[in-house]
Design an enzyme around this catalytic site. Structure first.
Site, short mmCIF file in Angstrom:
data_model
loop_
_atom_site.label_atom_id
_atom_site.label_comp_id
_atom_site.label_asym_id
_atom_site.label_seq_id
_atom_site.Cartn_x
_atom_site.Cartn_y
_atom_site.Cartn_z
N THR A 8 1.12 -1.20 -0.10
CA THR A 8 0.03 0.11 0.12
C THR A 8 0.66 1.33 0.42
O THR A 8 1.92 1.29 -0.27
CB THR A 8 -0.70 0.12 0.83
OG1 THR A 8 -2.09 1.12 1.09
CG2 THR A 8 -0.31 0.60 2.35
N ASN A 9 0.22 2.40 -0.30
CA ASN A 9 0.98 3.93 -0.64
C ASN A 9 0.17 4.05 0.58
O ASN A 9 0.32 5.72 0.87
CB ASN A 9 1.42 4.38 -1.83
CG ASN A 9 2.46 3.47 -2.47
OD1 ASN A 9 3.70 3.70 -1.49
ND2 ASN A 9 1.84 3.66 -3.31
N ASN A 10 -1.06 3.55 0.89
CA ASN A 10 -1.70 4.91 1.70
C ASN A 10 -1.23 5.10 3.45
O ASN A 10 -1.37 4.35 4.11
CB ASN A 10 -3.16 3.76 2.12
CG ASN A 10 -4.50 4.69 3.03
OD1 ASN A 10 -3.88 5.50 4.54
ND2 ASN A 10 -5.68 4.69 2.14
N ALA A 11 -1.07 6.18 3.48
CA ALA A 11 -0.20 6.78 4.67
C ALA A 11 -0.91 6.01 6.10
O ALA A 11 -0.19 5.98 6.84
CB ALA A 11 -0.27 8.61 5.04
N LYS A 13 -3.02 3.74 6.90
CA LYS A 13 -2.77 2.55 7.03
C LYS A 13 -1.40 2.71 7.33
O LYS A 13 -1.55 1.50 8.73
CB LYS A 13 -3.32 1.51 5.62
CG LYS A 13 -4.37 2.06 5.60
CD LYS A 13 -4.85 0.75 4.05
CE LYS A 13 -6.42 0.47 3.69
NZ LYS A 13 -6.02 -0.32 2.19
N ASP A 69 -8.02 -6.28 1.65
CA ASP A 69 -8.56 -5.46 1.15
C ASP A 69 -9.60 -5.34 2.18
O ASP A 69 -9.87 -6.63 2.53
CB ASP A 69 -8.89 -6.68 0.18
CG ASP A 69 -9.95 -5.94 -1.06
OD1 ASP A 69 -9.93 -4.44 -1.25
OD2 ASP A 69 -10.45 -6.69 -1.68
N THR A 70 -10.89 -4.11 2.05
CA THR A 70 -12.11 -4.47 2.70
C THR A 70 -12.99 -4.35 2.18
O THR A 70 -12.95 -3.81 1.01
CB THR A 70 -11.52 -2.91 3.75
OG1 THR A 70 -10.47 -3.40 4.78
CG2 THR A 70 -12.49 -2.93 4.68
N ASP A 154 -17.71 5.94 7.01
CA ASP A 154 -17.96 6.10 8.25
C ASP A 154 -18.98 6.58 8.62
O ASP A 154 -19.75 6.14 9.93
CB ASP A 154 -16.60 6.79 8.81
CG ASP A 154 -15.51 6.28 8.78
OD1 ASP A 154 -15.80 4.87 8.60
OD2 ASP A 154 -14.35 6.26 9.10
N HIS A 179 -12.89 -3.02 11.88
CA HIS A 179 -12.29 -4.56 11.42
C HIS A 179 -11.05 -4.52 10.62
O HIS A 179 -10.31 -5.55 11.02
CB HIS A 179 -12.80 -4.42 9.50
CG HIS A 179 -13.42 -2.76 9.38
ND1 HIS A 179 -13.47 -1.25 9.79
CD2 HIS A 179 -13.10 -2.51 8.39
CE1 HIS A 179 -13.55 -0.94 9.45
NE2 HIS A 179 -12.85 -0.64 8.07
P1 IMP Z 1 -9.92 -0.50 1.10
O1 IMP Z 1 -9.70 -2.04 0.42
O2 IMP Z 1 -8.68 -0.62 2.73
O3 IMP Z 1 -9.74 0.34 -0.53
O4 IMP Z 1 -11.61 -0.42 1.41
C1 IMP Z 1 -12.22 -0.82 0.20
C2 IMP Z 1 -13.62 0.50 0.84
O5 IMP Z 1 -13.76 0.30 1.48
C3 IMP Z 1 -12.38 2.15 0.68
O6 IMP Z 1 -13.04 2.38 -0.57
C4 IMP Z 1 -13.68 3.08 1.98
O7 IMP Z 1 -14.90 3.44 0.69
C5 IMP Z 1 -14.53 1.49 2.37
N1 IMP Z 1 -14.02 1.35 3.67
C6 IMP Z 1 -12.48 0.40 3.86
N2 IMP Z 1 -12.62 1.23 5.49
C7 IMP Z 1 -13.52 2.34 5.63
C8 IMP Z 1 -13.17 2.18 7.08
O8 IMP Z 1 -12.97 1.88 7.92
N3 IMP Z 1 -14.32 3.63 7.00
C9 IMP Z 1 -15.21 3.78 6.26
N4 IMP Z 1 -15.47 3.37 4.62
C10 IMP Z 1 -14.23 2.12 4.37
#
Ligand code: IMP
Length: 196
Positions: A8-11, A13, A69-70, A154, A179
């Site tokens: 990732t490059n998400n600061a 995270k 992945d979320t 959120d 999560h």
């Molecule tokens: P990612 O896999 O972390 O990029 O998450 C995928 C998408 O899920 C993101 O673009 C957000 O829209 C949503 N998302 C992930 N985590 C959260 C959170 O903690 N709060 C709200 N939305 C989230």
């Protein structure tokens, strides 16, 4: 010190996991290892996407690494948006406001607002061994946006029984139970136990 790459490059995270691991393991971003590729995420599942990203890095850099992945899984929508959470409103781009609008629209006619956030982390060790870690937080979708903190969904996701949305709770309280935090804690416990 042991090093590990987070795909990732998400600061945000990176900061979250570095705070948990402290000085025990150095966590490197994609940028820091010179990986500027747009890593494919084409699997129909969170597990598949996390593994796909981790394998991409491991095959090129041969270094211990992990990817996450979320997805937001809404019961009345049969688990949607799930793997499509980031691009729920438009398949070709991420638009947070439009995503939230669509979610509220889809649920306008139902009383069942149960939902959960689920994060999957795929880890690949130095020997190529793969492990998955999952973090889940159950809650419900509010009928309108509430609160100003956080990001993504959120303002409409309320965990547990508190009634407050993630955006109303404040980032610190959210990060204790989220999560992602739960999945990261499992990964960190595993990494800690392998440090010896
Ligand atoms: P990612 O896999 O972390 O990029 O998450 C995928 C998408 O899920 C993101 O673009 C957000 O829209 C949503 N998302 C992930 N985590 C959260 C959170 O903690 N709060 C709200 N939305 C989230």
């Amino acid at each position: 010190m042991k090093e590990i790459v987070f795909a990732t490059n998400n600061a945000h995270k990176l900061q979250e996991i570095r705070a948990i691991l402290g000085s025990r393991i150095a966590v490197r971003s994609l940028e820091e290892i010179g990986c500027h590729d747009d890593i494919p995420e084409t699997s129909p599942t969170l597990e598949g996407n996390a593994l796909q990203k981790a394998r991409y890095v491991f095959e090129r850099f041969r270094t211990p690494c992990f990817a996450d992945d979320t997805g937001l899984e809404v019961r009345a929508l049969g688990g949607a948006p799930g793997v499509h959470t980031a691009r729920y409103a438009y398949p070709d781009r991420q638009d947070t406001e439009a995503n939230t609008d669509r979610l509220l629209r889809e649920l306008a006619q139902t009383n069942d607002r149960c939902a959960r956030f689920r994060t999957v982390i795929a880890y690949i060790g130095a020997d190529g061994g793969e492990r998955l870690f999952e973090g889940v937080v159950d809650g419900h979708i509010a009928t309108e946006r509430r609160g100003t903190d956080g990001f993504g969904y959120d303002p409409v996701f309320a965990p547990g029984e508190t009634g407050l949305t993630f955006a109303e709770m404040g980032v610190e309280a959210k990060n204790r139970i989220s999560h992602r935090a739960r999945a990261v804690q499992k990964l960190c416990a595993f990494l800690g136990s392998t440090l010896g």
